[in-house]
Design a protein around this motif. Structure first.
Motif, PDB file in Angstrom:
ATOM      1  N   THR A 115       0.815  -1.222   0.000  1.00 17.45           N
ATOM      2  CA  THR A 115       0.000   0.000   0.000  1.00 17.45           C
ATOM      3  C   THR A 115       0.850   1.275   0.000  1.00 17.45           C
ATOM      4  O   THR A 115       0.289   2.375  -0.013  1.00 17.45           O
ATOM      5  N   SER A 116       2.153   1.138  -0.007  1.00 15.67           N
ATOM      6  CA  SER A 116       3.013   2.319   0.133  1.00 15.67           C
ATOM      7  C   SER A 116       2.939   3.249  -1.076  1.00 15.67           C
ATOM      8  O   SER A 116       3.360   4.405  -0.998  1.00 15.67           O
ATOM      9  N   HIS A 117       2.421   2.746  -2.193  1.00 14.90           N
ATOM     10  CA  HIS A 117       2.294   3.594  -3.382  1.00 14.90           C
ATOM     11  C   HIS A 117       0.900   4.202  -3.510  1.00 14.90           C
ATOM     12  O   HIS A 117       0.637   4.965  -4.446  1.00 14.90           O
ATOM     13  N   GLY A 118       0.012   3.856  -2.583  1.00 12.99           N
ATOM     14  CA  GLY A 118      -1.349   4.384  -2.649  1.00 12.99           C
ATOM     15  C   GLY A 118      -1.777   4.941  -1.315  1.00 12.99           C
ATOM     16  O   GLY A 118      -1.083   5.768  -0.718  1.00 12.99           O
ATOM     17  N   ALA A 119      -2.924   4.475  -0.845  1.00 13.71           N
ATOM     18  CA  ALA A 119      -3.429   4.897   0.464  1.00 13.71           C
ATOM     19  C   ALA A 119      -4.011   3.671   1.159  1.00 13.71           C
ATOM     20  O   ALA A 119      -4.983   3.082   0.676  1.00 13.71           O
ATOM     21  N   ALA A 120      -3.404   3.293   2.258  1.00 11.05           N
ATOM     22  CA  ALA A 120      -3.854   2.125   3.006  1.00 11.05           C
ATOM     23  C   ALA A 120      -5.158   2.447   3.726  1.00 11.05           C
ATOM     24  O   ALA A 120      -5.320   3.517   4.307  1.00 11.05           O
ATOM     25  N   VAL A 121      -6.087   1.494   3.682  1.00 11.37           N
ATOM     26  CA  VAL A 121      -7.384   1.659   4.341  1.00 11.37           C
ATOM     27  C   VAL A 121      -7.487   0.626   5.461  1.00 11.37           C
ATOM     28  O   VAL A 121      -7.346  -0.573   5.227  1.00 11.37           O
ATOM     29  N   ILE A 122      -7.723   1.107   6.684  1.00 14.36           N
ATOM     30  CA  ILE A 122      -7.914   0.246   7.843  1.00 14.36           C
ATOM     31  C   ILE A 122      -9.418   0.124   8.087  1.00 14.36           C
ATOM     32  O   ILE A 122     -10.102   1.142   8.226  1.00 14.36           O
ATOM     33  N   CYS A 123      -9.916  -1.124   8.130  1.00 11.67           N
ATOM     34  CA  CYS A 123     -11.356  -1.341   8.241  1.00 11.67           C
ATOM     35  C   CYS A 123     -11.715  -2.153   9.473  1.00 11.67           C
ATOM     36  O   CYS A 123     -10.896  -2.905  10.001  1.00 11.67           O
ATOM     37  N   SER A 124     -12.953  -1.988   9.882  1.00 18.48           N
ATOM     38  CA  SER A 124     -13.543  -2.821  10.931  1.00 18.48           C
ATOM     39  C   SER A 124     -15.023  -2.980  10.626  1.00 18.48           C
ATOM     40  O   SER A 124     -15.746  -1.971  10.526  1.00 18.48           O
ATOM     41  N   GLU A 125     -15.450  -4.223  10.430  1.00 14.90           N
ATOM     42  CA  GLU A 125     -16.856  -4.532  10.175  1.00 14.90           C
ATOM     43  C   GLU A 125     -17.443  -3.691   9.047  1.00 14.90           C
ATOM     44  O   GLU A 125     -18.476  -3.024   9.202  1.00 14.90           O
ATOM     45  N   ARG A 126     -16.756  -3.684   7.928  1.00 19.07           N
ATOM     46  CA  ARG A 126     -17.198  -3.046   6.678  1.00 19.07           C
ATOM     47  C   ARG A 126     -17.156  -1.522   6.700  1.00 19.07           C
ATOM     48  O   ARG A 126     -17.666  -0.880   5.780  1.00 19.07           O
ATOM     49  N   TYR A 127     -16.537  -0.943   7.733  1.00 17.84           N
ATOM     50  CA  TYR A 127     -16.433   0.513   7.800  1.00 17.84           C
ATOM     51  C   TYR A 127     -14.972   0.937   7.962  1.00 17.84           C
ATOM     52  O   TYR A 127     -14.193   0.271   8.634  1.00 17.84           O
ATOM     53  N   CYS A 128     -14.651   2.051   7.327  1.00 16.18           N
ATOM     54  CA  CYS A 128     -13.289   2.574   7.362  1.00 16.18           C
ATOM     55  C   CYS A 128     -12.993   3.211   8.721  1.00 16.18           C
ATOM     56  O   CYS A 128     -13.768   4.039   9.203  1.00 16.18           O
ATOM     57  N   GLN A 129     -11.878   2.831   9.301  1.00 18.00           N
ATOM     58  CA  GLN A 129     -11.432   3.415  10.556  1.00 18.00           C
ATOM     59  C   GLN A 129     -10.347   4.473  10.345  1.00 18.00           C
ATOM     60  O   GLN A 129     -10.240   5.420  11.108  1.00 18.00           O
ATOM     61  N   LYS A 130      -9.576   4.275   9.265  1.00 18.96           N
ATOM     62  CA  LYS A 130      -8.441   5.178   9.038  1.00 18.96           C
ATOM     63  C   LYS A 130      -7.950   5.023   7.605  1.00 18.96           C
ATOM     64  O   LYS A 130      -7.997   3.935   7.031  1.00 18.96           O
ATOM     65  N   ILE A 131      -7.468   6.111   7.035  1.00 20.99           N
ATOM     66  CA  ILE A 131      -6.826   6.093   5.719  1.00 20.99           C
ATOM     67  C   ILE A 131      -5.439   6.700   5.876  1.00 20.99           C
ATOM     68  O   ILE A 131      -5.302   7.812   6.402  1.00 20.99           O
ATOM     69  N   LYS A 134       0.147   6.827   1.404  1.00 19.17           N
ATOM     70  CA  LYS A 134       1.510   6.387   1.116  1.00 19.17           C
ATOM     71  C   LYS A 134       2.317   6.039   2.385  1.00 19.17           C
ATOM     72  O   LYS A 134       3.360   6.646   2.659  1.00 19.17           O
ATOM     73  N   PRO A 135       1.847   5.062   3.152  1.00 20.77           N
ATOM     74  CA  PRO A 135       2.593   4.670   4.359  1.00 20.77           C
ATOM     75  C   PRO A 135       3.925   4.022   3.995  1.00 20.77           C
ATOM     76  O   PRO A 135       4.008   3.329   2.972  1.00 20.77           O
ATOM     77  N   PRO A 136       4.977   4.226   4.783  1.00 23.46           N
ATOM     78  CA  PRO A 136       6.250   3.545   4.522  1.00 23.46           C
ATOM     79  C   PRO A 136       6.044   2.029   4.504  1.00 23.46           C
ATOM     80  O   PRO A 136       5.223   1.508   5.267  1.00 23.46           O
ATOM     81  N   PRO A 137       6.737   1.316   3.618  1.00 24.02           N
ATOM     82  CA  PRO A 137       6.568  -0.134   3.522  1.00 24.02           C
ATOM     83  C   PRO A 137       6.722  -0.831   4.878  1.00 24.02           C
ATOM     84  O   PRO A 137       7.627  -0.510   5.649  1.00 24.02           O
ATOM     85  N   GLY A 138       5.796  -1.733   5.163  1.00 14.65           N
ATOM     86  CA  GLY A 138       5.874  -2.530   6.383  1.00 14.65           C
ATOM     87  C   GLY A 138       5.328  -1.863   7.625  1.00 14.65           C
ATOM     88  O   GLY A 138       5.369  -2.445   8.703  1.00 14.65           O
ATOM     89  N   THR A 139       4.796  -0.652   7.506  1.00 14.79           N
ATOM     90  CA  THR A 139       4.324   0.068   8.705  1.00 14.79           C
ATOM     91  C   THR A 139       2.824  -0.074   8.948  1.00 14.79           C
ATOM     92  O   THR A 139       2.344   0.318  10.005  1.00 14.79           O
ATOM     93  N   VAL A 140       2.097  -0.619   7.961  1.00 11.85           N
ATOM     94  CA  VAL A 140       0.645  -0.742   8.090  1.00 11.85           C
ATOM     95  C   VAL A 140       0.230  -2.186   7.839  1.00 11.85           C
ATOM     96  O   VAL A 140       0.629  -2.789   6.839  1.00 11.85           O
ATOM     97  N   ASN A 141      -0.570  -2.711   8.731  1.00 12.16           N
ATOM     98  CA  ASN A 141      -1.040  -4.092   8.599  1.00 12.16           C
ATOM     99  C   ASN A 141      -2.375  -4.121   7.854  1.00 12.16           C
ATOM    100  O   ASN A 141      -3.426  -4.416   8.419  1.00 12.16           O
ATOM    101  N   SER A 142      -2.319  -3.761   6.585  1.00  7.08           N
ATOM    102  CA  SER A 142      -3.522  -3.767   5.755  1.00  7.08           C
ATOM    103  C   SER A 142      -3.115  -4.011   4.316  1.00  7.08           C
ATOM    104  O   SER A 142      -2.108  -3.476   3.840  1.00  7.08           O
ATOM    105  N   LYS A 143      -3.910  -4.803   3.628  1.00  9.41           N
ATOM    106  CA  LYS A 143      -3.701  -5.067   2.203  1.00  9.41           C
ATOM    107  C   LYS A 143      -4.745  -4.343   1.359  1.00  9.41           C
ATOM    108  O   LYS A 143      -4.862  -4.596   0.166  1.00  9.41           O
ATOM    109  N   LEU A 144      -5.486  -3.448   2.000  1.00 10.12           N
ATOM    110  CA  LEU A 144      -6.541  -2.731   1.304  1.00 10.12           C
ATOM    111  C   LEU A 144      -6.068  -1.343   0.897  1.00 10.12           C
ATOM    112  O   LEU A 144      -5.575  -0.571   1.718  1.00 10.12           O
ATOM    113  N   ASN A 145      -6.225  -1.030  -0.376  1.00 10.90           N
ATOM    114  CA  ASN A 145      -5.808   0.252  -0.923  1.00 10.90           C
ATOM    115  C   ASN A 145      -7.034   1.057  -1.360  1.00 10.90           C
ATOM    116  O   ASN A 145      -8.024   0.497  -1.837  1.00 10.90           O
TER     117      ASN A 145
END
Length: 224
Positions: A115-131, A134-145
């Protein structure tokens, strides 16, 4: 207006949105705007109504959205980037969620290993918690862009007007959405594309060249 198998990229996007049930469009144009306007004109060829507005100052996605405020009379509007193509059923699913669930904000995500080339999306129960843009590689536990396809309430204009430009000098839509989540308690419904679903990022020259050489992806536009 980059050509791709006999059509400009924007025409694939327009056809996908028409497939979803949309008929009225605003195209934000800039460099070589005449090519776009001359090709699509008023949209009648596609059974659509197209208006144009020029973004003279390149001040980000949020800046482009603000230009459209006076032209949008509805409480909500559909938004997509002009260089992203997805299966037409995705465009329709977004509109169906809005129609059936009455969500004020909808965001589409696509699966990616990085997600480092886009915008990582953190979700919980079908809703976005955080966007996270361009997070540094390995800093976000999300595969959703952030895929670049949305339905937005016109409440977004209030945030965009007070948002400070980013370090790139741009008004960033993802930052406005994050602000709305934390400060306004916005609920942003997420539609997750499957890992194997097609997404063409035509802003990436290498990917554009691959799609020029391949025609199999055209069938994927109509796959579920």
């Amino acid at each position: 207006m980059l050509p791709l198998h006999g059509k400009p990229i924007l025409e694939y996007i327009l056809n996908g949105l028409i497939f979803a049930g949309l008929k009225e469009f605003i195209m934000v144009v800039g460099y070589k705007k005449e090519q776009i306007i001359n090709y699509f004109q008023n949209g009648s060829k596609w059974g659509a109504d197209i208006e144009y507005i020029e973004q003279k100052k390149l001040n980000g996605t949020g800046g482009a959205i603000l230009l459209c405020e006076s032209l949008i009379s509805e409480d909500h509007f559909y938004l997509t980037w002009g260089d992203i193509i997805v299966p037409y059923d995705i465009y329709k699913s977004v509109y169906d969620i809005y129609t059936n669930e009455g969500e004020d904000f909808i965001l589409v995500t696509n699966y990616t290993e990085d997600t480092s080339h886009g915008a990582a999306v953190i979700c919980s129960e079908r809703y976005c918690q955080k966007i996270i843009e361009k997070p540094p590689p390995g800093t976000v536990n999300s595969k959703l862009n952030n895929c670049g396809i949305f339905i937005l309430s016109n409440e977004i204009f209030k945030i965009l007007k007070i948002l400070k430009p980013s370090s790139r000098g741009e008004i960033e839509l993802p930052e406005a959405l994050s602000w709305g989540i934390t400060k306004m308690n916005w609920k942003i419904r997420v539609l997750e594309m499957q890992e194997n679903q097609f997404r063409g990022d035509l802003g990436n020259l290498e990917e554009y060249e691959k799609l020029k050489q391949d025609i199999n992806w055209l069938d994927k536009l109509f796959s579920h």
